[in-house]
Design an enzyme around this catalytic site. Structure first.
Site, mmCIF file in Angstrom:
data_model
loop_
_atom_site.group_PDB
_atom_site.id
_atom_site.type_symbol
_atom_site.label_atom_id
_atom_site.label_comp_id
_atom_site.label_asym_id
_atom_site.label_seq_id
_atom_site.Cartn_x
_atom_site.Cartn_y
_atom_site.Cartn_z
ATOM 1 C CB CYS A 78 16.948 -0.267 7.262
ATOM 2 S SG CYS A 78 14.591 0.451 6.796
ATOM 3 C CB CYS B 183 9.411 -2.719 2.271
ATOM 4 S SG CYS B 183 9.203 -2.881 4.746
ATOM 5 C CB CYS C 118 13.247 -4.102 -0.088
ATOM 6 S SG CYS C 118 13.923 -1.943 0.690
ATOM 7 C CB CYS D 200 12.957 -9.050 6.762
ATOM 8 S SG CYS D 200 12.420 -9.358 7.502
HETATM 9 S S1 SF4 Z 1 12.260 -4.389 4.059
HETATM 10 FE FE1 SF4 Z 1 13.531 -2.713 2.720
HETATM 11 S S2 SF4 Z 1 12.507 -0.717 3.574
HETATM 12 FE FE2 SF4 Z 1 11.581 -2.683 4.752
HETATM 13 S S3 SF4 Z 1 12.468 -2.607 6.478
HETATM 14 FE FE3 SF4 Z 1 13.760 -3.828 4.852
HETATM 15 S S4 SF4 Z 1 15.376 -2.013 4.255
HETATM 16 FE FE4 SF4 Z 1 13.607 -1.255 5.705
#
Ligand code: SF4
Length: 228
Positions: free
Chosen positions: A115, A197, A200, A223
């Site tokens: 993601c 986000c 998360c 991330c």
């Molecule tokens: S922080 Fe969570 S929702 Fe945002 S891009 Fe990464 S996995 Fe996806």
């Protein structure tokens, strides 16, 4: 490494980057930003998480037109999106919103690594196309895996990445916010010192690392935006 400066090519060897790191370790953030603007503009941008606007405040004082990239993942807190708008208006920002189409399925739940890779890193790659350098507000005190972060480094794309406030403590940030009336995300007053986000990010308890609320209860700590 070869970089474009207008039509002129600028080369940095590993030794030169090491020398710059030594020099930058003791320079004020505004001088580091000035160097970055002088060296790379207009092939320079900066990223913003909108936790606070400290780096933005510093950067627009050097270059009011600097391009500020915000990645709208589709999963941000409403408070973060409101902060984006507040900061944009406050500074008359040259803001580049990288907007991601909302996923049909909750990929963050099934596979957060993919993601982040698809949503965040993919958009950053798009934002950095045609750039030679970028700046971020990364700081060493944010997490154990950031304590050795250099001020200037070559990223995985071969671009120069500059972290002008990498040496700043939390007290430095709070002092700057108070002294300069810098807009902050209201979630920072509700236990969220590091804001990503919504699915998360959780609040952190007293004494925890600032980033311990990110992907809590998983091995994931980054991330991918700041992987060297
Ligand atoms: S922080 Fe969570 S929702 Fe945002 S891009 Fe990464 S996995 Fe996806």
């Amino acid at each position: 490494m070869t970089l474009l400066d207008g039509d002129r090519k600028v080369d940095f060897t590993d030794e030169e980057l090491a020398e710059l790191n030594e020099e930058f370790e003791h320079l004020p953030a505004s001088k580091i930003i000035q160097w970055a603007v002088d060296t790379f503009s207009p092939h320079l941008c900066m990223t913003a998480s909108m936790t606070d606007a400290v780096l933005i405040d510093l950067a627009v004082k050097v270059d009011p037109g600097i391009e500020v990239v915000f990645i709208d993942t589709g999963y941000h807190f409403p408070e973060t999106l409101a902060t984006v708008e507040e900061v944009r208006r406050h500074y008359g920002l040259n803001l580049r919103m990288m907007t991601v189409a909302r996923q049909e399925e909750a990929l963050w739940e099934a596979d957060p690594e993919n993601c982040c890779s698809a949503v965040k890193v993919g958009q950053l790659d798009r934002a950095l196309a045609g750039k030679q350098a970028w700046m971020s507000g990364l700081r060493r005190v944010e997490a154990a895996n950031r304590v050795t972060t250099p001020t200037i480094v070559r990223d995985l794309r071969g671009l120069v990445k500059i972290n002008p406030i990498v040496t700043w403590s939390d007290a430095d940030v709070q002092g700057y916010i108070a002294d300069h009336g810098v807009p902050v995300n209201p979630l920072t007053q509700q236990g969220y010192p590091s804001i990503g986000c919504m699915p998360c990010t959780t609040p952190v308890a007293e004494g925890e690392d600032a980033r311990s609320g990110r992907w809590r209860d998983s091995d994931k700590t980054e991330c991918g935006l700041h992987v060297m």
